[in-house]
Design a protein around this motif. Structure first.
Motif, mmCIF file in Angstrom:
data_model
loop_
_atom_site.group_PDB
_atom_site.id
_atom_site.type_symbol
_atom_site.label_atom_id
_atom_site.label_comp_id
_atom_site.label_asym_id
_atom_site.label_seq_id
_atom_site.Cartn_x
_atom_site.Cartn_y
_atom_site.Cartn_z
ATOM 1 N N ASP A 1 0.757 -1.149 -0.060
ATOM 2 C CA ASP A 1 0.087 -0.010 -0.094
ATOM 3 C C ASP A 1 0.791 1.237 -0.111
ATOM 4 O O ASP A 1 0.626 2.162 0.706
ATOM 5 C CB ASP A 1 -0.906 -0.067 1.151
ATOM 6 N N GLY A 2 1.942 1.333 -0.612
ATOM 7 C CA GLY A 2 2.863 2.376 -0.798
ATOM 8 C C GLY A 2 3.801 2.742 0.473
ATOM 9 O O GLY A 2 4.583 3.491 0.344
ATOM 10 N N ASN A 3 3.696 1.957 1.647
ATOM 11 C CA ASN A 3 4.509 2.241 2.597
ATOM 12 C C ASN A 3 5.599 1.386 2.843
ATOM 13 O O ASN A 3 6.656 1.941 3.571
ATOM 14 C CB ASN A 3 3.893 2.271 4.043
ATOM 15 N N GLY A 4 5.863 0.642 1.901
ATOM 16 C CA GLY A 4 7.423 -0.278 1.891
ATOM 17 C C GLY A 4 7.761 -0.938 3.227
ATOM 18 O O GLY A 4 8.753 -1.057 3.526
ATOM 19 N N GLY A 5 6.547 -1.267 3.946
ATOM 20 C CA GLY A 5 6.526 -2.014 5.203
ATOM 21 C C GLY A 5 6.936 -3.630 5.018
ATOM 22 O O GLY A 5 6.916 -3.967 3.781
ATOM 23 N N PRO A 6 7.075 -4.320 5.981
ATOM 24 C CA PRO A 6 6.842 -3.771 7.487
ATOM 25 C C PRO A 6 8.306 -3.158 7.872
ATOM 26 O O PRO A 6 9.147 -3.702 7.518
ATOM 27 C CB PRO A 6 6.524 -4.964 8.366
ATOM 28 N N LEU A 7 8.211 -2.112 8.795
ATOM 29 C CA LEU A 7 9.532 -1.447 9.087
ATOM 30 C C LEU A 7 10.480 -1.169 8.058
ATOM 31 O O LEU A 7 11.578 -1.248 8.275
ATOM 32 C CB LEU A 7 10.158 -2.254 10.389
ATOM 33 N N ARG A 8 9.942 -0.539 7.065
ATOM 34 C CA ARG A 8 10.683 0.025 5.674
ATOM 35 C C ARG A 8 11.351 -1.372 5.291
ATOM 36 O O ARG A 8 12.529 -1.041 4.371
ATOM 37 C CB ARG A 8 11.692 0.854 6.238
ATOM 38 N N SER A 9 11.165 -2.852 5.744
ATOM 39 C CA SER A 9 12.177 -3.739 5.147
ATOM 40 C C SER A 9 12.083 -3.916 3.783
ATOM 41 O O SER A 9 12.854 -4.488 2.983
ATOM 42 C CB SER A 9 11.718 -4.989 5.823
ATOM 43 N N THR A 10 10.724 -3.339 3.094
ATOM 44 C CA THR A 10 10.933 -3.493 1.614
ATOM 45 C C THR A 10 10.813 -2.125 0.737
ATOM 46 O O THR A 10 10.517 -2.048 -0.400
ATOM 47 C CB THR A 10 9.511 -4.384 1.026
#
Lengths: 298, 324
Positions: free
Chosen positions: B265-274
């Protein structure tokens, strides 16, 4: 004799292994797709059943109809079709014109131009996202903008914003040049002696001879543009009326919150890929050529 | 093409028969002038030249200018010089994490995808039913990325995903394929490999088709077995194709981010891992409205890609020379 039999056995084992590999791979390719098409047919209970239900017992065919009444599917499909058709037509025309000039005319600067076309392909698209967005927004004299590009919203929230950045591609020009370069010069010179103008020669003689090339580029652009998401999403985020089908489904994701609406989501996604699959199955040999044209020869 | 133009030595060329027949050529109309061999190529090129100016050269300059300003796209930009570059390269811990993710993604998808594609192309090239196999293996690559992302989101869902429910039946654990910070990027790599497999297989099978069958026959006469044929003939002769696939895959892998965007959903999560660098740039520009810093990130990433590409070309050219 023993060695020969041994080798025969080994090659037979190799053949079996080969097909096992291909079949396992094919299963991994297809099963997730089938899960999407079948998921649209499952009841909410079947969707979360343990053990899992792969084939629905009572297929909910209605879901494939519900998407047309509960989602703006026809609008999305229409937009996709319009944008894809426009981009394909524009790209065929501009690529053929530029490719023809680079292949069949002698003029100063031709080689530098051709090398620039090759070099331009090296620039990744993400570099252009931000500046092109604002170039379209501040485009002078369009969309309420004055001559300095101020005062209005330029091309934002118009079809032009979706289509224009794809009107010319360096890859298309390169591909068409490769097809034109095979045309014999004598043919064009003969037409010139008969007094035909260069445009006539291009449209009446040269273009019909590179129809396979146009088909190759056409299917390539069609598949690419139908599936294009990132740019279209960026310029239509606030304009639902302009969204294409993949973008529309993605941006509406908040609406698919329970198991029943998720079946709708899967049905809509299933429908979104059907036009490409049909086109592709009909024209795949042209697609092969487009993909391998850029590759080095072994 | 003019009849009286001087040749290389400056001597006047004799008039062509054409001129002898029409001593006074008909007056040129505007249409004839535009359709002449001198002007026409430039008219054919004009869409490309206009596009190149407005949508290629101008954006590159404009993006660099934006990267030297602080700009939220709503109020006027403020000049900050090279501050964004300094911040991104020396102070921003997130940038380096995203660059690591980018490398992991590009290297991982090549490391898994390229050998897999090579082996499958090898099996595919000498088998029956090529059209069928081809259509199957190409399905993911002609599918839009939203469909690909949601196909896998449903299969890999923690609780209700098909995969974890199936693992539950077998009494195995339920990994958080897309929700565990340590696993998510690897799952993305695998999905990407799945997407790209058909494309790479095609390139390899085109390369395999170019290998002369007589090479194999000669080797067979010399008593080589199937494994030796593959390692001693197929792999070396496939080298140019392999290099092409490696370089293009690496470049496209480094700039890719659409799949991560849609999956998370655009946030690159979890914890910016992606969050790969491309996605980081996109969020910065179109969610946080930091156009200046985002443009700086874009240029830094472009520089990284450029350097890696040049190194690759150098190393491979050396390798290519040795291979032949």
């Amino acid at each position: 004799m023993a060695i020969v039999q041994d080798r025969k056995f080994l090659s037979k084992a190799g053949t079996v292994l080969k097909y096992v590999l291909l079949i396992v791979g094919a299963f991994i390719m297809i099963a997730p797709f089938a899960d999407m098409f079948l998921g649209a047919l499952r009841t909410p209970a079947e969707r979360i059943a343990q053990p899992p239900v792969y084939f629905p017992r009572d297929p909910q065919w209605g879901n494939y109809l519900r998407v047309f009444t509960e989602l703006p599917m026809l609008r999305w499909l229409g937009n996709s079709l319009f944008v894809t058709a426009m981009v394909t037509a524009l790209q065929l025309l501009t690529s053929a014109m530029a490719g023809y000039a680079l292949a069949k005319f002698q003029f100063k600067g031709r080689d530098i131009l051709f090398r620039s076309v090759l070099g331009a392909q090296m620039f990744p698209f993400f570099l252009f996202l931000i500046p092109i967005f604002f170039i379209l927004r501040y485009f002078p004299l369009f969309g309420g903008n004055d001559i300095f590009g101020q005062g209005g919203s330029g091309f934002l929230n118009t079809y032009t914003a979706i289509i224009l950045p794809f009107a010319v591609t360096w890859y298309g020009i390169f591909l068409m040049r490769q097809f034109f370069i095979g045309l014999p010069d004598e043919l064009l010179d003969a037409a010139r002696l008969d007094g035909a103008g260069e445009f006539r020669i291009f449209f009446v003689i040269a273009l019909p001879l590179v129809l396979p090339g146009l088909a190759t580029l056409g299917i390539f652009v069609f598949v690419y543009q139908w599936n294009e998401v990132i740019w279209t999403m960026t310029v239509t985020r606030t304009a639902p009326d302009l969204q294409t089908i993949p973008v529309g489904i993605y941006l509406l994701r908040g609406a698919f919150i329970d198991q029943s609406t998720r079946s709708l989501q899967q049905a809509a996604l299933g429908i979104s890929i059907l036009p490409v699959i049909v086109t592709f199955l009909l024209l795949q040999r042209y697609y092969v050529r487009g993909l391998t044209a850029g590759a080095v020869k072994g | 093409m003019s009849d009286t133009s001087p040749d290389a030595t400056g001597r006047q060329l004799p008039a062509t028969p054409h001129e002898l027949i029409y001593p006074e050529p008909p007056r040129k109309t505007l249409g004839a002038l535009l359709g002449s061999q001198k002007i026409a190529p430039w008219l054919f090129l004009s869409p490309m030249l206009a596009f190149g100016a407005i949508f290629f050269i101008l954006p590159l300059i404009y993006a660099f200018y934006i990267s030297l300003t602080r700009w939220d796209s709503l109020s006027p930009p403020r000049w900050v010089g090279l501050d964004h570059y300094k911040y991104v390269l020396t102070m921003d811990p997130v940038f380096w994490k995203t660059l690591w993710n980018t490398m992991y993604f590009a290297a991982g998808s090549i490391g898994i995808g390229v050998p897999l594609a090579m082996v499958l192309a090898h099996a595919f090239t000498r088998s029956r039913g090529q059209t069928l196999w081809r259509s199957i293996y190409w399905l993911p690559m002609i599918t839009n990325v939203v469909a690909v992302a949601y196909i896998w989101k449903f299969v890999l869902d923690d609780r209700y995903g098909l995969l974890n429910r199936a693992l539950g039946v077998l009494g195995l654990g339920a990994p958080g394929w897309l929700t565990s910070p340590t696993l998510a990027l690897t799952s993305v790599v695998l999905i990407f490999v799945w997407m790209q497999l058909g494309h790479n297989m095609l390139l390899f099978s085109a390369g395999l088709a170019n290998i002369d069958e007589s090479c194999y026959e000669a080797a067979r006469l010399d008593g080589a077995n199937e494994r030796q044929l593959f390692t001693e003939i197929t792999i070396p002769l496939l080298m140019p194709t392999t290099l092409f696939v490696l370089i293009t895959n690496f470049i496209s892998g480094l700039s890719y981010f659409t799949l991560m965007l849609v999956l998370t959903d655009g946030n690159g999560g979890p914890l910016r891992s992606t969050t790969v660098t491309g996605l980081y740039m996109y969020q910065m520009a179109f969610s946080d409205l930091r156009m200046g810093r985002a443009s700086a990130v874009a240029y830094v990433l472009f520089a990284v890609i450029l350097v890696i590409t040049l190194i690759q070309l150098r190393v491979f050219r050396r390798g290519g020379v040795e291979a032949h």
